[in-house]
Design an enzyme around this catalytic site. Structure first.
Site, PDB file in Angstrom:
ATOM      1  N   ASP A  70       0.258   5.628   0.775  1.00 21.93           N
ATOM      2  CA  ASP A  70      -0.652   6.573   1.421  1.00 21.93           C
ATOM      3  C   ASP A  70      -0.502   7.940   0.778  1.00 21.93           C
ATOM      4  OD1 ASP A  70      -1.544   4.910   3.964  1.00 21.93           O
ATOM      5  OD2 ASP A  70       0.619   4.645   3.753  1.00 21.93           O
ATOM      6  N   ASP A 115       0.828  -1.207   0.000  1.00 23.31           N
ATOM      7  CA  ASP A 115       0.000   0.000   0.000  1.00 23.31           C
ATOM      8  C   ASP A 115       0.861   1.254   0.000  1.00 23.31           C
ATOM      9  OD1 ASP A 115      -0.051   1.313   2.996  1.00 23.31           O
ATOM     10  OD2 ASP A 115       0.301  -0.837   3.059  1.00 23.31           O
ATOM     11  N   ASP A 124      -4.230   4.298  -0.077  1.00 21.41           N
ATOM     12  CA  ASP A 124      -5.059   4.805   1.015  1.00 21.41           C
ATOM     13  C   ASP A 124      -5.091   6.326   0.963  1.00 21.41           C
ATOM     14  OD1 ASP A 124      -5.760   2.333   1.981  1.00 21.41           O
ATOM     15  OD2 ASP A 124      -4.172   2.267   3.491  1.00 21.41           O
TER      16      ASP A 124
END
Length: 324
Positions: A73, A71, A125
């Site tokens: 951010d 992931d 995210d």
């Protein structure tokens, strides 16, 4: 003492994202940003999003996880004169609507962010903040409301602690690879980033630096099992909600890693055996196959006797000439 420094450097190159992959992520991130910008242009509600990357991607400590899906951010910031009148749920809904249909997967609305999923590859995210000029950003948390949170300051703090040889970043990556390899619950990459930064013991060799850092972390947690953010919100203990079971598992895993590291660094341990000790904690990605172990060849050469023949009767030496 078995020297595994070069093996650690190779391990780092195995788990670190290469430049091509990082550039691909930047392109994907920019595409998502444009979707959100266009959404608010069309809405014409006076809110204009700004963006700032955060987390391990910006800190350059991101690794390739074993499951292949990682992931990044990307914070969304709204610069305003006062707290927005719209609810936190509304902001979350807007961001989910903005990125809907961007990938085959539906966006996921989480407590602290909206998530764009590239299934089997990675996800982005998107935490949401508002900023009143001169004040700390406020994060849109669906349970806790607008809370003070400043990831940009955290990145600056981490960068101010890093060394010019990149050892701190490598140590953090090793910890993340260790987390990834264990089936039980170990602390997050964020927690290990803080613990490693606050307890780093630099050394010319990564294996020794990791060992000394582990010992410092163990001593710190044995004395006080806490991990406070060094930046806003500084009052937040990231280990506060740790269950007793998880706490014991974490401390046990640290003890086991320290024990293996001590054995690996022992003067009587071969490089091959030292590598096996590290591999217990990092898995098969730790490159023991690169070791050229010539120990057996050297021992064999040292203890091989030359071919000898034995006579079947005593040999009587000839008397030297000129002597009676």
């Amino acid at each position: 003492m078995a020297d595994c420094h070069k093996l650690f450097l190779k391990f780092n190159s195995i788990i670190e994202l290469n430049a091509k992959r990082k550039e691909s992520l930047r392109i994907s991130r920019e595409a998502v940003r444009n979707k959100i910008r266009n959404f608010f242009k069309e809405k014409q509600n006076g809110l204009y999003p700004r963006f700032h990357g955060q987390g391990s991607f910006m800190m350059n400590t991101i690794i390739k996880p074993l499951d292949g899906e990682f992931d990044i951010d990307d914070g969304i910031y709204f610069l305003v004169k006062h707290q927005p009148l719209q609810s936190i749920d509304t902001f979350h809904r807007w961001i989910c609507e903005a990125v809907d249909s961007h990938t085959k997967e539906k966006p996921i609305d989480k407590m602290t962010c909206a998530r764009v999923v590239y299934k089997g590859h990675y996800h982005i995210d998107l935490p949401i903040y508002y900023i009143v000029e001169g004040s700390c950003p406020k994060l849109a948390h669906k349970r806790d409301g607008w809370i003070s949170s400043d990831p940009k300051t955290f990145i600056k703090w981490f960068q101010s602690q890093t060394d010019d040889k990149g050892q701190l970043r490598r140590i953090v990556r090793y910890f993340k690879a260790w987390i990834d390899c264990k089936s039980g619950t170990l602390p997050s990459g964020l927690i290990f980033s803080i613990l490693a930064t606050e307890n780093i013991r630099f050394n010319a060799r990564d294996d020794i630096a990791l060992y000394e850092t582990l010992k410092n972390i163990k001593n710190k947690l044995d004395s006080n099992f806490t991990c406070y953010r060094p930046t806003t919100p500084t009052y937040e203990d990231l280990l506060k909600e740790y269950s007793q079971t998880n706490k014991e598992y974490f401390k046990n895993q640290i003890d086991r890693m320290i024990s293996s590291a001590k054995k690996a660094l022992d003067d009587n341990t071969s490089q091959k055996d030292a590598c096996k000790e590290w591999q217990k904690h990092f898995g098969d990605r730790f490159p023991c196959h690169l070791i050229e172990d010539k120990t057996d060849e050297l021992l064999s050469a040292a203890f091989t006797t030359p071919s000898l023949t034995f006579p079947n009767r005593p040999i009587i030496p000839k008397k030297p000439g000129g002597f009676a």
